[in-house]
Design a protein around this motif. Structure first.
Motif, PDB file in Angstrom:
ATOM      1  N   ILE A 224      -8.933 -30.056  -1.621  1.00  0.00           N
ATOM      2  CA  ILE A 224      -9.269 -30.943  -0.508  1.00  0.00           C
ATOM      3  C   ILE A 224     -10.026 -30.196   0.593  1.00  0.00           C
ATOM      4  O   ILE A 224     -10.934 -30.745   1.223  1.00  0.00           O
ATOM      5  N   ILE A 225      -9.706 -28.941   0.821  1.00  0.00           N
ATOM      6  CA  ILE A 225     -10.450 -28.152   1.821  1.00  0.00           C
ATOM      7  C   ILE A 225     -11.896 -27.972   1.377  1.00  0.00           C
ATOM      8  O   ILE A 225     -12.827 -28.083   2.173  1.00  0.00           O
ATOM      9  N   ASP A 226     -12.093 -27.742   0.073  1.00  0.00           N
ATOM     10  CA  ASP A 226     -13.456 -27.615  -0.454  1.00  0.00           C
ATOM     11  C   ASP A 226     -14.222 -28.927  -0.264  1.00  0.00           C
ATOM     12  O   ASP A 226     -15.389 -28.920   0.144  1.00  0.00           O
ATOM     13  N   ASP A 231     -18.349 -32.055   2.854  1.00  0.00           N
ATOM     14  CA  ASP A 231     -18.679 -33.239   3.639  1.00  0.00           C
ATOM     15  C   ASP A 231     -18.927 -32.901   5.118  1.00  0.00           C
ATOM     16  O   ASP A 231     -19.160 -33.803   5.922  1.00  0.00           O
ATOM     17  N   GLY A 232     -18.847 -31.616   5.457  1.00  0.00           N
ATOM     18  CA  GLY A 232     -19.096 -31.196   6.833  1.00  0.00           C
ATOM     19  C   GLY A 232     -17.953 -31.476   7.789  1.00  0.00           C
ATOM     20  O   GLY A 232     -18.128 -31.400   9.010  1.00  0.00           O
ATOM     21  N   SER A 258     -14.501 -21.392   0.084  1.00  0.00           N
ATOM     22  CA  SER A 258     -14.929 -22.754   0.439  1.00  0.00           C
ATOM     23  C   SER A 258     -15.283 -22.847   1.915  1.00  0.00           C
ATOM     24  O   SER A 258     -16.297 -23.438   2.299  1.00  0.00           O
ATOM     25  N   LEU A 259     -14.434 -22.257   2.768  1.00  0.00           N
ATOM     26  CA  LEU A 259     -14.671 -22.286   4.213  1.00  0.00           C
ATOM     27  C   LEU A 259     -15.918 -21.487   4.586  1.00  0.00           C
ATOM     28  O   LEU A 259     -16.768 -21.960   5.350  1.00  0.00           O
ATOM     29  N   LEU A 263     -19.353 -23.346   5.947  1.00  0.00           N
ATOM     30  CA  LEU A 263     -19.802 -23.043   7.311  1.00  0.00           C
ATOM     31  C   LEU A 263     -21.182 -22.394   7.320  1.00  0.00           C
ATOM     32  O   LEU A 263     -21.998 -22.649   8.211  1.00  0.00           O
ATOM     33  N   CYS A 264     -21.468 -21.586   6.300  1.00  0.00           N
ATOM     34  CA  CYS A 264     -22.804 -20.972   6.195  1.00  0.00           C
ATOM     35  C   CYS A 264     -23.868 -22.040   5.972  1.00  0.00           C
ATOM     36  O   CYS A 264     -24.925 -22.021   6.608  1.00  0.00           O
ATOM     37  N   VAL A 265     -23.596 -22.962   5.068  1.00  0.00           N
ATOM     38  CA  VAL A 265     -24.557 -24.037   4.779  1.00  0.00           C
ATOM     39  C   VAL A 265     -24.819 -24.868   6.033  1.00  0.00           C
ATOM     40  O   VAL A 265     -25.947 -25.316   6.273  1.00  0.00           O
ATOM     41  N   ALA A 266     -23.775 -25.062   6.856  1.00  0.00           N
ATOM     42  CA  ALA A 266     -23.912 -25.840   8.096  1.00  0.00           C
ATOM     43  C   ALA A 266     -24.518 -25.021   9.228  1.00  0.00           C
ATOM     44  O   ALA A 266     -24.718 -25.547  10.329  1.00  0.00           O
ATOM     45  N   GLY A 267     -24.810 -23.743   8.972  1.00  0.00           N
ATOM     46  CA  GLY A 267     -25.398 -22.891  10.000  1.00  0.00           C
ATOM     47  C   GLY A 267     -24.397 -22.404  11.029  1.00  0.00           C
ATOM     48  O   GLY A 267     -24.796 -21.877  12.079  1.00  0.00           O
ATOM     49  N   LYS A 268     -23.104 -22.530  10.732  1.00  0.00           N
ATOM     50  CA  LYS A 268     -22.064 -22.066  11.670  1.00  0.00           C
ATOM     51  C   LYS A 268     -21.692 -20.624  11.291  1.00  0.00           C
ATOM     52  O   LYS A 268     -20.605 -20.346  10.771  1.00  0.00           O
TER      53      LYS A 268
END
Length: 598
Positions: A224-226, A231-232, A258-259, A263-268
């Motif tokens: 579920i965390i993945d 889903d951002g 997963s985290l 977060l990398c994909v979201a640029g965070k």
């Protein structure tokens, strides 16, 4: 179900363990026709128990043993049939289990609940869900109450067949029948929902687990965390991560990866580094998936110096890069136009002795075609065949996109015709790329001929129709454009905002503003929200007709929808004010867009 039955079921589908056969007085290995099969029940039981616990056997041996058991008088107890069929299912001989259970010789046997569960599992694995539900009906007719295992099998099968609604409905039926779901049931449901993008529903199920006395384990949390990260929904993912730690469940590389990756994909990047460092603090070694997630995100942003630094850190920590790692590096260099560096990464795959695949070639082909180096891209394509790598539909889609973008229609035609020769079936993406390219290069007749030759069994998408409608407007054929627009619904498709934008722009260009306004009203009535392009198109046409009041009305609509104005919108406003002598009055009429919209 009794404790004994549960233990039996668990042993059938639990992880096999190999027992020391040298301590068992078993018959020797046999083949069909041998006379070495045990005829006394104790020896037969011993052999079948060895199969259940991991002794190797061939499919031929299993079939022969099953036939042998049917010939014995009296028949062996049902437990022995369970062991044999369960061992066959464990070795993934699903089709043979179904054949043996349905053979004329075995039809007089009264299969028990456990054997029917095994049969249902095999049918589900084979994708024969209808037959699986038939077995479920047989369970009801036999007077049994299906247990959670039976439902789990069918629910998993429905998710694998992308029958999401039916899977959720079956879960609800399970609850209504009073069959208490297990932690495994929730795991199956949550995994299926997350895999199909229904993370919100998966989250609700996770919350229901505690109410039903089921404690979520590491795998459930990881799943579920993945899903939340993909889903951002990072705040909720971090909340669940904290909850997991409070429950005393030790984090592992899967959850932290997963985290980090999400977060990398979201640029965070700062938040991602916190979780990456947490791995080191807890002695968890990042794996190839962790590093690939970081390298992929950096490459997609064109930050290749940092991507190469991450690759160096990966090697330094003793994590071996794989083909996917270098393909991501290739994609990043192609993105910023450094094709020679992409070629170096390609050579790294070869130098390490790894097998090149169609993806690595497709990336390189895309890189060359993007730079307009058509001959080089086609040379790489031919190199694939020389090295025994079979192109896929992705390879052909990449080639067609690049060739048509560079105006190489004849080369594209040759490549398209070659698809059938190598056994690759064009998909909807192929057709949309090819038809769009033909239209944009002035080959509308060819595009229409291709469309008319598409087999009725081929599933078309809305993009194919958008390409044709756009091409017909460009070619000055509005009547045929309308005809194809109306065919969209006949094909069971729904026009998108892109479809409406093409039609509205075409109508505005030929001065049919009233019809364009009607179409704008129609799209809103059908729940298709206009975007900034829709409104800009209408405003340009209205400005041309000097209908300034209507332009201001549309600007107000944009503000009401909180649509972000673009450079084209600003140009329209300037044009409006410069043309009209009462521009100061119109300035007061213009809406004030919210700060976030400017």
């Amino acid at each position: 179900m009794s404790a004994k039955a549960r233990a039996t079921l668990s042993s059938l589908f639990g992880r096999s363990r190999v027992i020391p056969h040298e301590h068992l007085h078993l018959p020797p290995r046999f083949m069909a026709g041998d006379a070495t099969l045990p005829s006394d029940k104790p020896q037969l039981r011993l052999l079948l128990e060895a199969y259940r616990l991991g002794r190797e056997f061939t499919l031929e041996e299993a079939r022969h043993l099953f036939d042998h058991m049917l010939q014995l008088k009296p028949l062996p107890e049902m437990l022995m049939f369970r062991w044999l069929l369960g061992a066959m299912a464990q070795k993934r001989h699903y089709g043979d289990v179904v054949l043996l259970c349905g053979s004329p010789e075995s039809r007089f046997l009264l299969w028990d609940l456990i054997v029917l569960n095994i049969l249902m599992n095999c049918l589900s694995k084979l994708g024969r869900l209808r037959d699986g539900f038939g077995v479920l009906g047989r369970i009801f007719r036999g007077g049994w109450v299906p247990n959670y295992y039976a439902f789990n099998v069918l629910v998993r099968g429905l998710f694998e067949a992308d029958e999401i609604g039916k899977a959720v409905g079956l879960y609800g039926k399970m609850i209504r029948l009073g069959c208490r779901p297990s932690s495994h049931t929730f795991g199956v449901m949550i995994a299926g929902l997350c895999r199909t993008g229904n993370t919100g529903l998966a989250l609700k199920l996770h919350e229901e687990m505690a109410d039903l006395g089921c404690e979520p384990g590491l795998v459930t949390y990881a799943t579920i965390i993945d899903g939340l990260c993909k889903d951002g929904m990072f705040d909720k993912a971090k909340e669940l991560y904290a909850e997991m730690k409070l429950r005393g469940i030790r984090q592992d590389v899967v959850i932290l990866t997963s985290l980090v990756r999400g977060l990398c994909v979201a640029g965070k990047w700062e938040e991602a580094s916190v979780f990456f460092n947490e791995m080191e603090e807890h002695g968890i070694l990042p794996n190839v998936i962790t590093f690939n997630g970081i390298i992929n995100a950096l490459s997609k942003e064109g930050r290749m110096e940092e991507a190469e630094t991450a690759l160096g850190l990966m090697v330094h920590k003793g994590v071996e890069p794989d083909t996917a790692t270098y393909v991501m590096i290739m994609e990043g260099f192609c993105l910023i136009g450094k094709i020679d560096k992409a070629r170096e990464a390609f050579q790294q795959i070869i130098s390490k002795g790894w097998k090149l695949n169609d993806v690595s070639y497709s990336v390189l082909i895309h890189g060359y075609l993007k730079l307009g180096r058509t001959d080089k891209g086609l040379r790489i394509y031919k190199e694939m065949f020389d090295n025994g790598v079979r192109p896929t539909v992705v390879t052909f889609n990449t080639l067609l996109t690049g060739l048509l973008r560079n105006g190489k229609v004849e080369h594209a035609r040759q490549v398209f015709n070659e698809m059938k020769g190598v056994g690759v079936v064009p998909d909807s993406r192929t057709l949309s790329v090819y038809i769009d390219g033909l239209c944009k290069n002035g080959y509308l007749e060819d595009a229409l001929h291709l469309f008319s030759s598409i087999e009725s069994s081929t599933k078309l998408n809305i993009v194919v129709f958008n390409c044709l409608v756009h091409g017909l407007w460009q070619a000055g054929n509005p009547n045929m454009a309308w005809e194809f627009f109306h065919r969209i619904n006949d094909e069971g498709l729904v026009p998108t905002v892109v479809t409406y934008n093409i039609m509205i722009k075409g109508l505005c260009r030929v001065g049919e503003l009233e019809k364009a306004e009607e179409l704008l009203m129609e799209m809103e009535e059908k729940g298709c929200a206009p975007d900034v392009i829709t409104f800009n198109t209408m405003m340009w046409a209205l400005c041309f007709r000097r209908e300034s009041t209507k332009v201001v009305d549309i600007l107000r609509k944009m503000a009401d929808r909180n649509l972000k104005p673009d450079a084209s919108t600003a140009s329209i406003v300037i044009d409006l004010l410069s043309r009209d002598g009462n521009h100061l009055d119109y300035l007061h009429l213009l809406p004030a867009f919210s700060p976030g919209s400017t």
